[in-house]
Design a protein around this motif. Structure first.
Motif, PDB file in Angstrom:
ATOM      1  N   MET A   1       0.561  -1.356  -0.290  1.00 33.91           N
ATOM      2  CA  MET A   1       0.390   0.426   0.415  1.00 33.91           C
ATOM      3  C   MET A   1       0.754   1.518  -0.263  1.00 33.91           C
ATOM      4  O   MET A   1       0.970   2.006   0.883  1.00 33.91           O
ATOM      5  N   PRO A   2       1.878   1.599  -1.224  1.00 37.99           N
ATOM      6  CA  PRO A   2       2.288   2.773  -1.591  1.00 37.99           C
ATOM      7  C   PRO A   2       1.930   3.941  -0.698  1.00 37.99           C
ATOM      8  O   PRO A   2       0.483   3.904  -1.517  1.00 37.99           O
ATOM      9  N   CYS A   3       2.267   5.085  -0.633  1.00 37.00           N
ATOM     10  CA  CYS A   3       1.341   6.366  -0.062  1.00 37.00           C
ATOM     11  C   CYS A   3       2.335   7.281  -1.115  1.00 37.00           C
ATOM     12  O   CYS A   3       1.700   8.074  -1.666  1.00 37.00           O
ATOM     13  N   PHE A   4       3.857   7.639  -0.644  1.00 35.65           N
ATOM     14  CA  PHE A   4       4.366   8.703  -1.820  1.00 35.65           C
ATOM     15  C   PHE A   4       5.739   7.920  -2.060  1.00 35.65           C
ATOM     16  O   PHE A   4       6.185   7.167  -1.817  1.00 35.65           O
ATOM     17  N   GLY A   5       5.942   8.957  -3.163  1.00 32.58           N
ATOM     18  CA  GLY A   5       7.790   9.083  -3.418  1.00 32.58           C
ATOM     19  C   GLY A   5       8.303   7.055  -4.624  1.00 32.58           C
ATOM     20  O   GLY A   5       7.297   6.587  -4.999  1.00 32.58           O
ATOM     21  N   ASP A   6       9.680   6.696  -4.034  1.00 29.10           N
ATOM     22  CA  ASP A   6       9.693   5.683  -4.406  1.00 29.10           C
ATOM     23  C   ASP A   6       9.041   4.670  -3.808  1.00 29.10           C
ATOM     24  O   ASP A   6       9.372   3.484  -4.637  1.00 29.10           O
TER      25      ASP A   6
END
Length: 256
Positions: free
Chosen positions: A173-178
């Motif tokens: 569950m990525p949120c931002f950036g890399d």
């Protein structure tokens, strides 16, 4: 950043050859400097912790009471924040899925809210004994615990590497950036996890957890993750890629 990197004396990477072989080859084509992939960094110092937050050791004693590979560990790192509606969807998914879970709910996780006051009493009654909620956990110890069967993560690079090193499949569950790229590598390149797609609704989340914990797809993911873990173990041994890269780095620094 690229210009200054190319002008530097060398590049030290928190990764290892077998994990990102094509990317390493591309880097060596594009950057006219020595490149030293010596990671995972934390594996060189297994007793250390990169955490800047005090940890609750109750996590480990609670995990000791659970069967092998039965627990979903849920932690979104030290920076990411989510909306209250998403937080409640996650909570009710964990209540409905009927698996034991260890959930890190740190201060600041919910935008504009204090720690845990938004959890309804019905949720706490439903998960009593099956869920354990802490403000922070000793992540490396948690991931290495035999009771942990899945890691629901924001896919920060440290967390992603720690999960690979312990052979724990990921719910991404990525949120931002890399984190976005890291999650895509986990789910679509290495295929050692499943990414949450579409809306963050409890039915979508439950389907992803079941795919990982119950279905044939989950078994194949676990097998690939164990293969990746073995590659990581090998790279740190004498003669392994990270071991030799670290030797090359020390020799390179000594030559100046």
């Amino acid at each position: 950043m690229i210009r200054e990197t190319k002008a530097s004396s060398g590049l030290v990477l928190n990764s290892f050859e077998q994990l990102e072989q094509l990317s390493m080859s591309k880097l060596r084509e594009d950057f006219p400097i020595p490149i030293f992939p010596i990671g995972p960094f934390h594996s060189h110092f297994p007793a250390s912790s990169s955490s800047l937050t005090s940890q609750e050791q109750t996590s480990i004693s609670w995990l000791d009471t659970k069967p092998p590979k039965s627990v979903s560990y849920v932690s979104f790192g030290s920076v990411a924040a989510i909306e209250i509606n998403d937080f409640l969807e996650i909570a009710w998914c964990l209540a409905n899925i009927n698996y034991p879970f260890l959930w890190v709910v740190r201060p600041g996780l919910i935008r504009g809210s204090e720690w845990i006051k938004w959890l309804p009493s019905e949720f706490l009654e439903t998960v009593n004994g099956r869920g354990h909620i802490v403000k922070w956990a000793p992540q490396q110890q948690v991931l290495s615990h035999p009771a942990v069967g899945a890691f629901w993560t924001h896919n920060g690079w440290n967390s992603t590497l720690e999960s690979i090193c312990e052979g724990v499949p990921m719910i991404c569950m990525p949120c931002f950036g890399d984190q976005m790229v890291n999650a895509r590598y986990v789910s679509h390149v290495w295929k050692v996890g499943v990414q949450l797609e579409n809306d963050l609704k409890r039915m979508n989340i439950e389907n992803v957890i079941r795919r990982l914990m119950q279905e044939e797809e989950g078994k194949q993911i676990k097998e690939r993750m164990l293969e990746l873990k073995e590659k990581e173990n090998s790279c740190l041994k004498p003669g392994g890629s990270s071991y030799e890269s670290l030797r090359s780095l020390t020799s390179y620094i000594s030559s100046f």
